[in-house]
Write a protein that holds these residues in place. Sequence first.
Motif, short mmCIF file in Angstrom:
data_model
loop_
_atom_site.label_atom_id
_atom_site.label_comp_id
_atom_site.label_asym_id
_atom_site.label_seq_id
_atom_site.Cartn_x
_atom_site.Cartn_y
_atom_site.Cartn_z
N ALA A 1 -58.36 15.74 -41.21
CA ALA A 1 -59.55 15.11 -41.80
C ALA A 1 -60.82 15.86 -41.41
CB ALA A 1 -59.64 13.67 -41.34
N GLN A 2 -60.64 17.00 -40.77
CA GLN A 2 -61.75 17.86 -40.34
C GLN A 2 -62.73 17.12 -39.43
OE1 GLN A 2 -63.02 19.46 -44.16
NE2 GLN A 2 -61.82 21.30 -43.70
N ILE A 3 -62.15 16.31 -38.55
CA ILE A 3 -62.96 15.65 -37.53
C ILE A 3 -62.80 16.44 -36.23
CG2 ILE A 3 -63.26 13.56 -36.13
CD1 ILE A 3 -62.28 11.96 -38.58
N GLN A 4 -63.90 16.93 -35.73
CA GLN A 4 -63.83 17.76 -34.52
C GLN A 4 -63.68 16.90 -33.27
OE1 GLN A 4 -67.28 20.03 -33.48
NE2 GLN A 4 -66.16 21.27 -31.98
N VAL A 5 -62.72 17.27 -32.44
CA VAL A 5 -62.54 16.58 -31.16
C VAL A 5 -63.22 17.40 -30.07
CG1 VAL A 5 -60.84 15.78 -29.47
CG2 VAL A 5 -60.37 15.57 -31.91
N LEU A 6 -64.15 16.77 -29.37
CA LEU A 6 -64.91 17.49 -28.35
C LEU A 6 -64.19 17.49 -27.01
CD1 LEU A 6 -68.28 15.83 -29.30
CD2 LEU A 6 -67.71 18.22 -29.69
N GLN A 7 -63.53 16.38 -26.70
CA GLN A 7 -62.80 16.30 -25.42
C GLN A 7 -61.80 15.16 -25.52
OE1 GLN A 7 -61.20 17.63 -23.05
NE2 GLN A 7 -63.06 18.67 -22.36
N THR A 8 -60.86 15.15 -24.62
CA THR A 8 -59.85 14.08 -24.61
C THR A 8 -59.67 13.55 -23.19
OG1 THR A 8 -57.99 15.52 -24.12
CG2 THR A 8 -58.54 15.27 -26.43
N SER A 9 -59.14 12.36 -23.10
CA SER A 9 -58.67 11.86 -21.80
C SER A 9 -57.53 10.89 -22.08
CB SER A 9 -59.80 11.20 -20.99
OG SER A 9 -60.16 9.99 -21.55
N ASP A 10 -56.67 10.70 -21.10
CA ASP A 10 -55.54 9.81 -21.33
C ASP A 10 -55.20 9.05 -20.07
OD1 ASP A 10 -54.65 12.51 -20.46
OD2 ASP A 10 -52.67 11.62 -20.45
N SER A 11 -54.50 7.95 -20.27
CA SER A 11 -54.06 7.14 -19.14
C SER A 11 -52.66 6.64 -19.47
CB SER A 11 -55.00 5.96 -18.95
OG SER A 11 -54.76 4.99 -19.95
N ASP A 12 -52.12 5.80 -18.61
CA ASP A 12 -50.80 5.24 -18.88
C ASP A 12 -50.80 4.41 -20.17
OD1 ASP A 12 -50.14 6.36 -16.52
OD2 ASP A 12 -50.18 4.51 -15.35
N TYR A 13 -51.95 3.89 -20.55
CA TYR A 13 -52.01 2.96 -21.68
C TYR A 13 -52.82 3.46 -22.88
CZ TYR A 13 -50.28 -0.27 -18.21
OH TYR A 13 -49.52 -0.86 -17.24
N SER A 14 -53.51 4.58 -22.72
CA SER A 14 -54.39 4.98 -23.81
C SER A 14 -54.57 6.48 -23.89
CB SER A 14 -55.76 4.32 -23.63
OG SER A 14 -56.38 4.82 -22.47
N LEU A 15 -55.05 6.87 -25.05
CA LEU A 15 -55.42 8.27 -25.27
C LEU A 15 -56.76 8.23 -25.99
CD1 LEU A 15 -53.00 10.87 -26.83
CD2 LEU A 15 -55.39 10.78 -27.41
N SER A 16 -57.74 8.89 -25.42
CA SER A 16 -59.09 8.83 -26.00
C SER A 16 -59.54 10.21 -26.46
CB SER A 16 -60.10 8.32 -24.95
OG SER A 16 -59.72 7.06 -24.48
N VAL A 17 -60.29 10.21 -27.55
CA VAL A 17 -60.91 11.45 -28.01
C VAL A 17 -62.41 11.21 -28.16
CG1 VAL A 17 -58.87 12.36 -29.19
CG2 VAL A 17 -60.44 10.88 -30.44
N LEU A 18 -63.16 12.24 -27.85
CA LEU A 18 -64.61 12.15 -28.02
C LEU A 18 -64.96 12.83 -29.34
CD1 LEU A 18 -67.09 11.22 -26.29
CD2 LEU A 18 -67.35 13.60 -25.62
N VAL A 19 -65.58 12.07 -30.24
CA VAL A 19 -65.95 12.63 -31.55
C VAL A 19 -67.42 12.29 -31.80
CG1 VAL A 19 -63.61 12.36 -32.47
CG2 VAL A 19 -65.28 10.53 -32.82
N THR A 20 -67.99 12.94 -32.81
CA THR A 20 -69.38 12.61 -33.12
C THR A 20 -69.44 11.18 -33.68
OG1 THR A 20 -69.20 13.57 -35.29
CG2 THR A 20 -70.07 14.99 -33.56
N GLU A 21 -70.55 10.53 -33.39
CA GLU A 21 -70.69 9.12 -33.77
C GLU A 21 -70.54 8.94 -35.28
OE1 GLU A 21 -74.15 7.68 -31.87
OE2 GLU A 21 -73.88 5.64 -32.60
#
Lengths: 451, 166
Positions: free
Chosen positions: A411-431
């Motif tokens: 979808a051409q959404i740029q991911v700036l950074q990621t983080s993950d835990s036992d329960y989640s996966l997060s991506v940092l994207v533009t607002e």
Amino acid sequence: MRIKVMKFGGTSVATPEARMQSAMRVISAKDQGFRPVVVVSAIGRKGAPYATDTLINLLNEIDPNVDPDPRELDLLVACGEILSAVVFTHTLKTLGHSAMAFRGGQAGIRTDGVYGNARIVSINPVALLKSIGGGHIPVVCGFQGVFVDGPGMPGGELTTLGRGGSDTTGAALGAALKAEAVEIFTDVDGVKTADPDAVRNAPTLRTVTYDEVAEIAHLGAKVVHPRAAEIAMMYGIPLWVKNTFSDDEGTQIVPKSEFPGRRVTGVTHTGKLVYLQFDLSGAASEQERVMLETRIYETMARYDVNLFMLDMSPSSTGFAVPRDQYPIVENVLDGLVIPVGGNERRVYLFQVGRNASREVETQAALLGSLGEVRRVPAELTEGCTMVSLVGHEYMQQPGVFYNVMHALAEAQIQVLQTSDSDYSLSVLVTESESLRAVRLLHERFGLSEVR
Amino acid sequence: MNVANLSPLQHQETEFEKRRGISRVEIRYGFAQVHITNLEGEIQAARLRVLKAVNEAGISVDFLKLTPTGLSFLVTNNCADGVAMAIQPVATDSSIRPERAIVLVHAVNIRDEEGLIGHIVREVIETGTTIDHIGDMHDRLLMIVSAKDAPRLEKLLTEKLLAGQE
């Protein structure tokens, strides 16, 4: 004694009609043989005459440049819940049911001494039990407690519990009173797979685990606060999230043992963040790179900046900061000069953003005559949001990261950074892309079918 | 229960929320860190090729971090050889460091405690430990270090961070 704690949020007590519906739920619980204990938030949400932000504005209107004292601010904002508790108590009385309003301190809620963000340290529920024993329905102010600085101190200091305070009050009272259930009443049907603002038809989850709800709440879902979920989990109190204004059965929050299996729970989004990535490749040596890293984090700690989604590599380090704290970061880092010391005639000059500010250029010109100036540029991305996929026993599966990154890349959404835990996966994207990212992940992981 | 005769002192008080600040330091062993740099072509597509290759090898990754020219992630030690083979065609500049440990510093609502993450990171850097990578969750800070350094770091952090709170 079958006690049920029923917490009503701001919209559930906002109008006489809403209060009547909430009161009827309390009476219905009583008719079913429960001894209800009510917890209320302040009346209405942002902008309403007695809402917390409206009360704070009373001080800001005097002089917006003078920060209110946290102690006085707590005294002021606690009035919102006091008013709400008294009005709700009176509503119950008009319906023929004896009720008694309690401030947090009167209900036995003791906190640590941090104004504006206190944590509950203990609850002595004797006054509430007396009230119940006397045939009354106690109505307790959410969001507040009292700090008593040692034995023999008269009174005590009123403190507020910070974000999610009323949910926390409800869960903690449930634990202290050994309640049969704690019900959090709000204006949505329960815990949903995504914010309905992002995914209009996001289904309501009928059962979630304490861990899942704590994670989605930490990562942006506003339906129940993680502090409340954590207390309920710790004491094994059955917790429900229900809609005051509908007969939907709501969401039950249960221990992990009652929900075996694996699934994706939902997609959340949170935070108005600014992302900074420092290029440390210009450091003359490993020792000097470490010195720069140390200085960056030391500065962030000294100025009490909150950091999110950190990363560190041999040539860079980065993190996101809340947007409201970014001016501090810019102020202290842009133009910061770090001399190497010893016999070296070398200094490092921090530059925040692609283009150097006038201050940085002036510094560079002045320092140039003294020795070598090496820039430490920080790439700046303003207006970021953290989008998270939350799951139960799911994140350890091969391919989860790939599927998330693939869906967003397509979808051409740029991911700036990621983080993950036992329960989640997060991506940092533009607002500006955040709601689209939520919708995409919701669809990719089949969340419309989740129940 | 007749509560009318109970005085507050007779009634058992209950402790509630987790205490603010750092509660404990934990170490998890048994990981290898994969670090890939200088990826060619458009960076997002190049990272995706790496993740696809790892996925097709059936290997689960943790702690994915994006770097300016590549990415890094953790796999369990027993997957190190498998991941090396998987990424060979798509990543020319890579390294795998076996015997890594995750040092976890637990603190409730760590992201909301102003300056706390910066404070911990500064303390860790000052111990002289090389941090391969760093990440955060709502209730903990995670750092990848050599398994050999981990016990020393745990001891130092416990002394500096936990003792400092008492």
